[in-house]
Design a protein around this motif. Structure first.
Motif, short mmCIF file in Angstrom:
data_model
loop_
_atom_site.label_atom_id
_atom_site.label_comp_id
_atom_site.label_asym_id
_atom_site.label_seq_id
_atom_site.Cartn_x
_atom_site.Cartn_y
_atom_site.Cartn_z
N VAL A 3 0.93 -1.18 0.02
CA VAL A 3 -0.08 -0.06 0.06
C VAL A 3 0.83 1.15 0.03
N MET A 4 2.07 1.42 0.60
CA MET A 4 2.82 2.55 0.82
C MET A 4 4.01 2.29 0.37
N ALA A 5 4.77 3.50 0.18
CA ALA A 5 6.26 3.61 -0.41
C ALA A 5 6.72 4.61 0.68
N GLN A 6 8.18 4.46 1.05
CA GLN A 6 8.82 5.32 1.74
C GLN A 6 10.11 5.68 0.61
N VAL A 7 10.21 7.00 0.37
CA VAL A 7 11.10 7.40 -0.74
C VAL A 7 12.31 8.40 0.16
N GLU A 8 13.55 8.16 -0.04
CA GLU A 8 14.40 8.91 0.51
C GLU A 8 15.15 9.66 -0.70
N ILE A 9 15.19 10.94 -0.43
CA ILE A 9 15.93 11.90 -1.22
C ILE A 9 17.11 12.50 -0.61
N ALA A 10 18.25 12.39 -1.16
CA ALA A 10 19.52 13.34 -0.97
C ALA A 10 19.58 14.56 -1.56
N ALA A 11 19.26 15.60 -1.05
CA ALA A 11 19.29 17.00 -1.52
C ALA A 11 20.40 17.85 -1.00
N GLY A 12 21.70 17.76 -1.55
CA GLY A 12 22.85 18.06 -1.33
C GLY A 12 23.11 17.50 0.09
N PRO A 13 23.46 18.18 1.31
CA PRO A 13 23.93 17.60 2.50
C PRO A 13 22.60 16.72 3.31
N TYR A 14 21.52 17.02 2.84
CA TYR A 14 20.37 16.77 3.55
C TYR A 14 19.62 15.63 3.09
N ARG A 15 18.97 14.80 3.77
CA ARG A 15 18.23 13.74 3.78
C ARG A 15 16.63 14.03 3.93
N VAL A 16 15.89 13.88 3.00
CA VAL A 16 14.50 14.32 3.08
C VAL A 16 13.91 12.79 2.74
N VAL A 17 13.00 12.36 3.87
CA VAL A 17 12.16 11.03 3.63
C VAL A 17 10.73 11.34 3.37
N SER A 18 10.09 10.85 2.44
CA SER A 18 8.70 10.92 2.33
C SER A 18 7.90 9.63 2.55
N LEU A 19 6.81 9.73 2.85
CA LEU A 19 6.03 8.29 3.08
C LEU A 19 4.69 8.82 2.06
N MET A 20 4.46 8.05 1.23
CA MET A 20 3.23 8.16 0.04
C MET A 20 2.68 6.79 -0.28
N SER A 21 1.63 6.85 -1.01
CA SER A 21 0.91 5.74 -1.50
C SER A 21 1.93 5.02 -2.45
N ARG A 22 1.96 3.73 -2.52
CA ARG A 22 2.54 2.96 -3.53
C ARG A 22 2.42 3.31 -5.08
N GLN A 23 1.05 3.73 -5.05
CA GLN A 23 0.47 3.96 -6.26
C GLN A 23 1.10 5.29 -6.83
N ALA A 24 1.30 6.41 -6.12
CA ALA A 24 1.81 7.73 -6.35
C ALA A 24 3.31 7.55 -6.49
N ALA A 25 4.13 6.60 -6.04
CA ALA A 25 5.36 6.33 -6.02
C ALA A 25 5.80 5.55 -7.43
N ASP A 26 4.82 4.58 -7.87
CA ASP A 26 4.97 4.04 -9.07
C ASP A 26 4.31 4.88 -10.29
N GLU A 27 3.39 5.71 -10.09
CA GLU A 27 3.10 6.68 -11.27
C GLU A 27 4.35 7.54 -11.27
N LEU A 28 4.93 8.05 -10.35
CA LEU A 28 6.20 9.04 -10.58
C LEU A 28 7.13 8.15 -11.09
N GLY A 29 7.42 7.08 -11.08
CA GLY A 29 8.59 6.35 -11.45
C GLY A 29 9.69 6.68 -10.65
N LEU A 30 9.45 6.71 -9.36
CA LEU A 30 10.60 6.94 -8.39
C LEU A 30 11.48 5.62 -7.96
#
Length: 136
Positions: free
Chosen positions: A81-108
């Motif tokens: 149902v869900m996806a946890q997405v981690e992004i490295a933005a420069g020296p910063y770590r950003v973590v997002s929780l979203m639906s799996r469907q959203a992550a799949d549609e965005l091609g993450l």
């Protein structure tokens, strides 16, 4: 008055010390020499420079969100149902929780460039090592 060494300014701006030195040498960024001959940057001047470097036009249209972190996806953990997405933005770590469907549609997936857009009414502001910063 708060001042910063070249290396501290570089860390705050997310660039190398050499880049800050080039900006100082070219006159883009003001610096003064201290009693030991080391270059120091005034905090107010550094803040103004940092603000001038912020990208405001990114082609995404109008938005009320002001916190945008462009980076690279480093990890995606999906379940049914869900996806946890981690992004490295420069020296910063950003973590997002979203639906799996959203992550799949965005091609993450790792290696994809993404922008974390954060709209928050609750932002905690901390001052690291406050006593050291005040005395500089």
């Amino acid at each position: 008055m708060t001042t910063f060494r070249i290396s501290e300014a570089a860390a705050l701006l997310g660039v190398s010390s050499d880049t800050v030195r080039r900006w100082v040498d070219s006159g883009r960024l003001a610096a003064e020499r201290d009693e030991n001959g080391h270059r120091r940057l005034d905090g107010v001047d550094l803040a103004a420079f940092a603000r001038s470097q912020i990208e405001t036009e990114d082609g995404s249209g109008l938005t009320s969100a002001r916190n945008r972190f462009r980076g690279i996806v480093t990890e995606v953990i999906r379940d049914a149902v869900m996806a946890q997405v981690e992004i490295a933005a420069g020296p910063y770590r950003v973590v997002s929780l979203m639906s799996r469907q959203a992550a799949d549609e965005l091609g993450l997936q790792p290696g994809v460039v993404a922008v974390a857009v954060i709209k928050s009414t609750n932002v905690v502001v901390e001052i690291p090592d406050h006593t050291r910063m005040v005395n500089q």
